[in-house]
Motif scaffolding. Sequence first.
Motif, mmCIF file in Angstrom:
data_model
loop_
_atom_site.group_PDB
_atom_site.id
_atom_site.type_symbol
_atom_site.label_atom_id
_atom_site.label_comp_id
_atom_site.label_asym_id
_atom_site.label_seq_id
_atom_site.Cartn_x
_atom_site.Cartn_y
_atom_site.Cartn_z
ATOM 1 N N UNK A 1 -4.030 -2.151 4.775
ATOM 2 C CA UNK A 1 -2.602 -1.978 4.955
ATOM 3 C C UNK A 1 -2.121 -2.799 6.148
ATOM 4 N N UNK A 2 -0.892 -3.279 6.034
ATOM 5 C CA UNK A 2 -0.257 -4.007 7.127
ATOM 6 C C UNK A 2 1.103 -3.387 7.405
ATOM 7 N N UNK B 1 -8.113 10.607 -0.016
ATOM 8 C CA UNK B 1 -7.324 9.667 0.795
ATOM 9 C C UNK B 1 -5.991 9.302 0.127
ATOM 10 N N UNK B 2 -5.779 9.775 -1.079
ATOM 11 C CA UNK B 2 -4.534 9.489 -1.781
ATOM 12 C C UNK B 2 -3.351 10.087 -1.032
ATOM 13 N N UNK B 3 -2.377 9.240 -0.721
ATOM 14 C CA UNK B 3 -1.219 9.682 0.057
ATOM 15 C C UNK B 3 -0.255 8.511 0.225
ATOM 16 N N UNK B 4 0.924 8.815 0.737
ATOM 17 C CA UNK B 4 1.814 7.781 1.246
ATOM 18 C C UNK B 4 1.419 7.524 2.696
ATOM 19 N N UNK B 5 1.172 6.275 3.007
ATOM 20 C CA UNK B 5 0.772 5.896 4.362
ATOM 21 C C UNK B 5 1.976 5.280 5.073
ATOM 22 N N UNK C 1 0.481 -3.467 1.261
ATOM 23 C CA UNK C 1 -0.950 -3.405 1.029
ATOM 24 C C UNK C 1 -1.433 -2.197 0.254
ATOM 25 N N UNK C 2 -0.550 -1.264 -0.033
ATOM 26 C CA UNK C 2 -0.969 -0.103 -0.797
ATOM 27 C C UNK C 2 -1.226 -0.450 -2.247
ATOM 28 N N UNK C 3 -1.737 0.538 -2.992
ATOM 29 C CA UNK C 3 -1.989 0.317 -4.403
ATOM 30 C C UNK C 3 -2.959 1.313 -4.961
ATOM 31 N N UNK D 1 8.808 2.623 5.857
ATOM 32 C CA UNK D 1 9.233 3.368 4.675
ATOM 33 C C UNK D 1 8.057 3.983 3.932
ATOM 34 N N UNK D 2 6.855 3.541 4.237
ATOM 35 C CA UNK D 2 5.664 4.084 3.585
ATOM 36 C C UNK D 2 5.169 3.215 2.452
ATOM 37 N N UNK D 3 3.870 3.282 2.229
ATOM 38 C CA UNK D 3 3.252 2.572 1.107
ATOM 39 C C UNK D 3 2.265 3.527 0.433
ATOM 40 N N UNK D 4 2.302 3.565 -0.892
ATOM 41 C CA UNK D 4 1.484 4.509 -1.639
ATOM 42 C C UNK D 4 0.060 3.992 -1.789
ATOM 43 N N UNK D 5 -0.889 4.859 -1.487
ATOM 44 C CA UNK D 5 -2.303 4.585 -1.732
ATOM 45 C C UNK D 5 -2.808 5.648 -2.707
ATOM 46 N N UNK D 6 -3.334 5.198 -3.827
ATOM 47 C CA UNK D 6 -3.872 6.109 -4.832
ATOM 48 C C UNK D 6 -5.317 5.740 -5.107
#
Length: 120
Positions: free
Chosen positions: A20-21, A89-93, A8-10, A112-117
């Motif tokens: 995010x899920x 809020x930009x980060x790896x979640x 769900x990141x992006x 493993x994390x998902x990137x949110x930019x």
Amino acid sequence: QVQLVESGGGLVQPGGSLRLSCGASGLIFSIYDMEWYRQAPGKQRELVATITTSGATNYADSVKGRFTISRDNAKNTVFLQMNSLTPEDTAVYLCNANIKTHWGVRNDYWGQGTQVTVSS
């Protein structure tokens, strides 16, 4: 034995939203607290939100009123609805779950994390 997979990141513009899920799979007997963390470059990992098995929630002050954590116990999944996003809020979640396996062992597991930019 146990895997957590986030999605769900992006890339999103300031003021936008993302959901995010994080799904857990494997030899799971029971899932206890589920959490979302985030880590921005050069910063310490930060606890963003927690949800207990009964649905009680807790949030970091920086996201209160903007983020909502929820879970679907039948699907072993935790969600993070993020609204009014800002560049801060930009980060790896990353998701974390406290899980007891069918072997009776209880541990914390990480995705493993998902990137949110967040950027215009």
